[in-house]
Design a protein around this motif. Structure first.
Motif, mmCIF file in Angstrom:
data_model
loop_
_atom_site.group_PDB
_atom_site.id
_atom_site.type_symbol
_atom_site.label_atom_id
_atom_site.label_comp_id
_atom_site.label_asym_id
_atom_site.label_seq_id
_atom_site.Cartn_x
_atom_site.Cartn_y
_atom_site.Cartn_z
ATOM 1 N N LEU A 38 40.420 18.593 36.857
ATOM 2 C CA LEU A 38 39.696 19.498 37.654
ATOM 3 C C LEU A 38 40.653 20.372 38.280
ATOM 4 C CD1 LEU A 38 37.109 20.627 39.015
ATOM 5 C CD2 LEU A 38 37.542 19.168 40.972
ATOM 6 N N ASP A 39 41.939 20.210 38.544
ATOM 7 C CA ASP A 39 42.879 20.998 38.985
ATOM 8 C C ASP A 39 43.114 22.272 37.720
ATOM 9 O OD1 ASP A 39 43.463 20.771 41.694
ATOM 10 O OD2 ASP A 39 44.981 19.495 41.291
ATOM 11 N N ALA A 40 43.289 21.359 36.560
ATOM 12 C CA ALA A 40 43.485 22.355 35.241
ATOM 13 C C ALA A 40 42.280 23.494 35.186
ATOM 14 C CB ALA A 40 43.498 21.609 34.237
ATOM 15 N N LEU A 41 41.104 22.873 35.355
ATOM 16 C CA LEU A 41 39.870 23.850 35.152
ATOM 17 C C LEU A 41 39.702 24.653 36.380
ATOM 18 C CD1 LEU A 41 37.091 21.107 34.290
ATOM 19 C CD2 LEU A 41 37.589 23.216 32.958
ATOM 20 N N LEU A 42 39.746 24.336 37.516
ATOM 21 C CA LEU A 42 39.996 25.501 38.813
ATOM 22 C C LEU A 42 40.999 26.354 38.594
ATOM 23 C CD1 LEU A 42 39.149 22.780 41.709
ATOM 24 C CD2 LEU A 42 37.808 24.831 40.795
ATOM 25 N N GLY A 43 42.180 25.929 38.652
ATOM 26 C CA GLY A 43 43.593 26.761 38.248
ATOM 27 C C GLY A 43 43.366 27.688 37.164
ATOM 28 N N ILE A 44 43.095 27.372 35.981
ATOM 29 C CA ILE A 44 43.031 28.347 35.161
ATOM 30 C C ILE A 44 41.972 29.185 35.075
ATOM 31 C CG2 ILE A 44 41.877 27.033 33.204
ATOM 32 C CD1 ILE A 44 45.437 28.894 32.864
ATOM 33 N N THR A 45 40.827 28.801 35.544
ATOM 34 C CA THR A 45 39.674 29.546 35.594
ATOM 35 C C THR A 45 40.028 30.918 36.809
ATOM 36 O OG1 THR A 45 38.192 28.044 35.075
ATOM 37 C CG2 THR A 45 37.400 30.057 36.314
ATOM 38 N N ILE A 46 40.665 30.467 38.062
ATOM 39 C CA ILE A 46 41.243 31.279 39.080
ATOM 40 C C ILE A 46 42.144 32.260 38.477
ATOM 41 C CG2 ILE A 46 42.095 31.408 41.252
ATOM 42 C CD1 ILE A 46 39.221 30.583 41.503
ATOM 43 N N THR A 47 42.985 31.580 37.636
ATOM 44 C CA THR A 47 44.186 32.479 37.195
ATOM 45 C C THR A 47 43.377 33.724 36.303
ATOM 46 O OG1 THR A 47 45.659 30.833 36.838
ATOM 47 C CG2 THR A 47 45.984 32.569 35.370
ATOM 48 N N GLY A 48 42.632 33.241 35.522
ATOM 49 C CA GLY A 48 41.958 34.367 34.371
ATOM 50 C C GLY A 48 41.101 35.467 35.225
ATOM 51 N N VAL A 49 40.297 34.907 36.270
ATOM 52 C CA VAL A 49 39.218 35.798 36.889
ATOM 53 C C VAL A 49 40.395 36.661 37.895
ATOM 54 C CG1 VAL A 49 37.646 35.942 38.760
ATOM 55 C CG2 VAL A 49 37.564 34.241 36.966
ATOM 56 N N VAL A 50 41.278 36.342 38.550
ATOM 57 C CA VAL A 50 42.010 37.040 39.459
ATOM 58 C C VAL A 50 42.860 38.131 38.412
ATOM 59 C CG1 VAL A 50 44.068 37.245 41.002
ATOM 60 C CG2 VAL A 50 42.132 35.447 41.428
ATOM 61 N N TYR A 51 43.385 37.372 37.639
ATOM 62 C CA TYR A 51 44.140 38.538 36.508
ATOM 63 C C TYR A 51 43.302 39.712 35.989
ATOM 64 C CZ TYR A 51 47.493 40.613 33.336
ATOM 65 O OH TYR A 51 48.263 41.610 32.855
ATOM 66 N N ALA A 52 42.159 39.477 35.584
ATOM 67 C CA ALA A 52 41.310 40.164 35.201
ATOM 68 C C ALA A 52 40.560 41.174 36.087
ATOM 69 C CB ALA A 52 40.052 39.408 34.396
ATOM 70 N N THR A 53 40.356 40.794 37.305
ATOM 71 C CA THR A 53 39.923 41.836 38.123
ATOM 72 C C THR A 53 40.783 42.151 39.121
ATOM 73 O OG1 THR A 53 39.553 39.874 39.725
ATOM 74 C CG2 THR A 53 37.506 40.385 38.100
ATOM 75 N N VAL A 54 41.821 41.699 39.587
ATOM 76 C CA VAL A 54 42.768 42.397 40.719
ATOM 77 C C VAL A 54 44.045 42.588 39.761
ATOM 78 C CG1 VAL A 54 43.956 41.696 42.827
ATOM 79 C CG2 VAL A 54 41.643 40.789 42.393
ATOM 80 N N LEU A 55 44.759 41.719 39.037
ATOM 81 C CA LEU A 55 46.116 42.105 38.745
ATOM 82 C C LEU A 55 46.207 43.019 37.479
ATOM 83 C CD1 LEU A 55 47.440 38.597 39.521
ATOM 84 C CD2 LEU A 55 47.896 40.624 40.836
ATOM 85 N N GLY A 56 45.373 42.622 36.567
ATOM 86 C CA GLY A 56 45.587 43.031 35.160
ATOM 87 C C GLY A 56 45.309 44.614 34.916
ATOM 88 N N PRO A 57 44.229 45.033 35.539
ATOM 89 C CA PRO A 57 43.773 46.593 35.294
ATOM 90 C C PRO A 57 44.921 47.462 35.438
ATOM 91 C CG PRO A 57 42.114 45.454 36.434
ATOM 92 C CD PRO A 57 43.123 44.363 36.368
ATOM 93 N N GLY A 58 45.268 48.308 34.662
ATOM 94 C CA GLY A 58 46.088 49.150 35.064
ATOM 95 C C GLY A 58 47.316 48.722 34.194
ATOM 96 N N LEU A 59 47.825 47.595 34.195
ATOM 97 C CA LEU A 59 49.083 46.940 33.481
ATOM 98 C C LEU A 59 49.073 47.340 32.043
ATOM 99 C CD1 LEU A 59 49.772 43.659 35.276
ATOM 100 C CD2 LEU A 59 50.822 45.969 36.141
ATOM 101 N N GLN A 60 50.060 47.722 31.533
ATOM 102 C CA GLN A 60 50.486 48.034 30.160
ATOM 103 C C GLN A 60 51.628 47.109 29.954
ATOM 104 O OE1 GLN A 60 48.592 49.949 28.205
ATOM 105 N NE2 GLN A 60 47.351 50.126 30.226
#
Length: 168
Positions: A38-60
């Protein structure tokens, strides 16, 4: 030391541990393993969502960084969730597992704020209490933790509704 302070790195390591244990023994089960999965599922899903919505936009990213970034922020989250949806194992998520699964994220938050307060370094800008203030950093953290609780509830519901894994 700082590399392993990133939630992204930790969640990908947990995914690797859970996937490797399943590859070695597909019928794996037990209370500690259920929390790991469950930690794998939760952690990696949060990783993907936070990166795609907060951290990743604008990074090259360029060169090998582009591929590594895609692997840990996009490929791993999608593959992990799809793997669970398609293959399980299910059912594995009871209330106790869900509660215990939050020990790691809460420990990570505590470490991140303590380490940041002592060193002035935070792994992500939205957690940088010295730059954005403690209330804003805690509010952002609270939103992510709340999203994790909702996600855990959704995963638990799906765990009971999706087909049982073969041999269960």
């Amino acid at each position: 030391m700082r590399l392993f302070s990133y939630f992204t790195i930790q969640s990908n390591v947990i995914v690797l541990a859970a996937a490797a244990s399943l590859a070695l023994r597909p019928d794996r089960d037990g209370p500690a393993w259920r929390v790991l999965r469950l930690d794998a599922l939760l952690g990696i899903t949060i990783t993907g969502v936070v990166y795609a919505t907060v951290l990743g936009p604008g990074l090259q990213h360029s060169g090998v960084d582009r591929w590594l970034n895609a692997a840990v922020h996009y490929v791993s989250p999608v593959a992990t969730v799809l793997g669970w949806l398609l293959f399980g194992p299910r059912p594995r998520l009871d209330r106790r597992t869900v509660v215990l699964a939050f020990a790691w994220p809460l420990a990570w938050v505590a470490w991140t704020f303590a380490h940041g307060a002592a060193t002035g370094w935070y792994p992500y800008p939205f957690l940088d209490a010295s730059a954005i203030g403690v209330p804003a950093a805690l509010a952002g953290t609270g939103v992510v933790l709340l999203a994790g609780v909702v996600l855990a509830g959704v995963l638990r519901l799906l765990d009971t509704r999706l087909p049982r894994s073969p041999g269960r």
